[in-house]
Design an enzyme around this catalytic site. Structure first.
Site, mmCIF file in Angstrom:
data_model
loop_
_atom_site.group_PDB
_atom_site.id
_atom_site.type_symbol
_atom_site.label_atom_id
_atom_site.label_comp_id
_atom_site.label_asym_id
_atom_site.label_seq_id
_atom_site.Cartn_x
_atom_site.Cartn_y
_atom_site.Cartn_z
ATOM 1 N N GLY A 16 39.518 28.564 51.249
ATOM 2 C CA GLY A 16 40.588 28.177 51.644
ATOM 3 C C GLY A 16 40.875 27.084 52.566
ATOM 4 N N THR A 36 44.034 35.946 61.116
ATOM 5 C CA THR A 36 43.392 35.773 62.213
ATOM 6 C C THR A 36 43.504 34.324 63.071
ATOM 7 O OG1 THR A 36 41.685 37.341 61.803
ATOM 8 C CG2 THR A 36 41.462 35.952 63.763
ATOM 9 N N SER A 130 37.777 26.336 39.946
ATOM 10 C CA SER A 130 36.516 26.538 39.961
ATOM 11 C C SER A 130 35.554 25.115 40.500
ATOM 12 C CB SER A 130 36.027 26.520 38.355
ATOM 13 O OG SER A 130 34.695 26.500 38.173
ATOM 14 N N LYS A 184 40.830 30.552 33.712
ATOM 15 C CA LYS A 184 39.729 30.684 34.848
ATOM 16 C C LYS A 184 38.883 31.794 34.471
ATOM 17 C CE LYS A 184 37.364 29.661 38.357
ATOM 18 N NZ LYS A 184 36.949 31.076 38.950
ATOM 19 N N HIS A 187 36.378 30.919 31.550
ATOM 20 C CA HIS A 187 35.473 29.911 32.015
ATOM 21 C C HIS A 187 34.184 30.678 32.848
ATOM 22 C CE1 HIS A 187 33.690 28.035 35.684
ATOM 23 N NE2 HIS A 187 33.862 26.845 35.135
ATOM 24 N N ASN A 188 34.677 31.834 33.616
ATOM 25 C CA ASN A 188 33.562 32.599 34.260
ATOM 26 C C ASN A 188 32.851 33.394 33.423
ATOM 27 O OD1 ASN A 188 34.879 31.177 36.437
ATOM 28 N ND2 ASN A 188 34.934 33.234 37.766
ATOM 29 N N GLU A 191 30.317 31.155 31.936
ATOM 30 C CA GLU A 191 29.310 30.796 33.005
ATOM 31 C C GLU A 191 28.454 32.096 33.053
ATOM 32 O OE1 GLU A 191 29.796 31.443 37.804
ATOM 33 O OE2 GLU A 191 31.282 30.007 36.929
ATOM 34 N N ARG A 448 35.067 56.261 7.649
ATOM 35 C CA ARG A 448 36.228 56.303 8.279
ATOM 36 C C ARG A 448 37.239 57.286 7.513
ATOM 37 N NH1 ARG A 448 39.383 52.601 9.726
ATOM 38 N NH2 ARG A 448 40.052 53.411 11.792
#
Length: 479
Positions: A16, A36, A130, A184, A187-188, A191, A448
């Site tokens: 952030g 905080t 990212s 995203k 993407h990870n 990765e 099956r």
């Protein structure tokens, strides 16, 4: 407080804080807020010379500092913390304002939040970011979900602060509601697979070819200049070349061999199962991390017999290294192809209009899996937006063809020596599964039908059929 800020960031952890600094460095006045207050003051005191910040200690002051339509970026932990922040700020906003979630949220949560806030007249923009802390500061890859209207007001800012490749921004509108966070997540997942494949290549070069970590670093540097060129190959060379200052030995040898994960790889696999999308290389990479942390189970298996083969000569090692390069490249193409197919499946399931060429374009810079061959993926998806598979594209098909013998020899060598290569093996098995003229799934359907009367289809005529297995003559009926 005057409404002077173009955008606001609440949640000033590393990501952030760096994202807020990135906006400020690009000339935007940025309102900053944290639960905080001391962290807010610290950011302004340390980095206030980088641009214009407005420090807000209360939620009311933070919202009051934002110009209409308000753009409020949440950078907090996914889950309950995100919901709590939304409930804190949403009542203070007005119709047309935007709440942007830049964390690693589950796309299903994003869809839920988007629908709820839309009823209140607010835009909820799930945004995948990212590149880690360095990317957040210097230019990430940004995958933006939400409405087209919100992107019209927010997109130019994200494009401005994103990474650039050949002058093009690595940010785009992916699609509605949870599309940005979904892409995203995938993407990870890719990765995870990419990192595991690289780790398996390292393990083979060390255990089979007999190279030291520093020598393998040089091999990876060479690979990085060719078709395997990527951020992950680049940093792998740096890690392998690093010497531990405390022991003087290779850094990689003093790191505990238990890999962590934060959940996005697991989400990818779980979601792929729901979609019926076979992301086997990603799944095996995720399970490999899980297995690495199972200390008691690994202890139980320790000392059990494995494969043995005499060590390679140096000339044989050179040849083997070339085989591993082929295997790594082919497996990497399969992993990306699995991710691409999963995105396409989700787009159909959730009615997202996802431009896969645009996804490839924004992944070329800023993100962790940025790689040179993404230009080719972009070109292939541009030429054929309905491309079913990357391996049906002419160049990729030729490279997969060239890799056949070395890819198979690499996996076979690993099996003979008892060296685990779950991602290499899964990628090759996926390839062989999809290219097969006929699969043993026919037998599965027979099983099956036998125990559950699930029926089956025939190859010679249409319809669904059931065999009455309990009768001696086993007649077949139409279901």
């Amino acid at each position: 407080m005057n409404a002077s800020a173009s955008i606001g960031v609440t949640g000033l952890g590393v990501m952030g804080r760096n994202l807020a600094r990135n906006f400020a460095r690009h000339g935007y006045t940025v309102a900053v807020h944290n639960r905080t207050a001391g962290r807010t003051r610290a950011l302004v005191e340390e980095f206030g010379d980088e641009g214009a910040f407005v420090a807000a200690e209360s939620a009311d002051d933070f919202v009051a500092a934002l110009q209409r339509p308000r753009r409020l970026v949440i950078m907090v932990q996914a889950g309950g913390a995100t919901d709590a922040v939304i409930e804190e700020f949403a009542p203070l906003l007005e119709p047309g304002d935007m709440i942007i979630d830049g964390g690693n949220a589950h796309f299903a949560d994003t869809r839920r939040r988007e629908a709820a806030l839309r009823e209140r007249g607010l835009h909820f923009v799930g945004t995948g970011i990212s590149g880690g802390e360095e990317g957040a500061l210097h230019g990430p890859s940004i995958m933006v979900g939400g409405s087209v209207e919100s992107y019209a007001a927010l997109g130019p800012m994200f494009e401005n602060i994103s990474a650039k490749v050949d002058g093009e921004p690595c940010a785009t509108h992916i699609g509605g509601d949870g599309a940005g966070h979904f892409v995203k997540m995938v993407h990870n997942g890719i990765e995870y697979a990419d990192m595991q494949l690289i780790a398996e290549a390292y393990d083979l070069l060390r255990q089979v070819a007999g190279y030291a970590p520093a020598e393998i670093a040089d091999i990876f540097r060479t690979w990085n200049e060719g078709r395997l060129g990527s951020y992950l190959i680049e940093i792998t060379a740096e890690v392998l070349a690093h010497t531990d200052p405390a022991t003087g030995g290779p850094f990689v040898d003093i790191v505990a061999d238990a890999a962590g994960q934060k959940g996005t790889g697991r989400w990818t696999v779980q979601t792929a199962l729901d979609l019926g999308s076979p992301v086997t290389a990603i799944a095996q990479a995720t399970f490999a991390r899980a297995a690495s942390g199972q200390a008691d189970l690994r202890a139980a298996y320790a000392g059990l017999p494995g494969g043995t083969t005499p060590p390679l000569s140096r000339s044989e090692a050179t040849r083997f290294t070339a085989q591993v390069e082929h295997a790594l490249y082919a497996s990497k193409v399969i992993a990306y192809d699995q991710g691409w197919k999963m995105i396409r499946s989700a787009a159909a399931e959730y009615d997202w209009k996802i431009d896969l060429a645009a996804v490839a374009r924004i992944w070329r810079g800023g993100c962790i899996i940025r790689a040179s061959f993404l230009d080719r993926i972009r070109a292939a998806c541009t030429a054929d937006p309905d491309l079913v598979s990357l391996v049906s594209e002419k160049e990729f098909a030729a490279e997969i063809g060239d890799a056949q013998v070395p890819w198979r020899e690499t996996v076979a060598s690993a099996a003979r020596r008892g060296i685990p290569v779950p991602a290499f093996s899964a990628a090759l098995a996926h390839y062989d599964t999809l290219r097969a003229d006929r699969l043993p799934a026919a037998l599965l359907q027979g099983q099956r039908d036998y125990f559950g009367a699930h029926t089956y289809r025939r190859t010679d005529r249409p319809g669904a059929f059931h065999t009455h297995w309990s009768r001696p003559d086993r007649p077949e009926t139409t279901a």
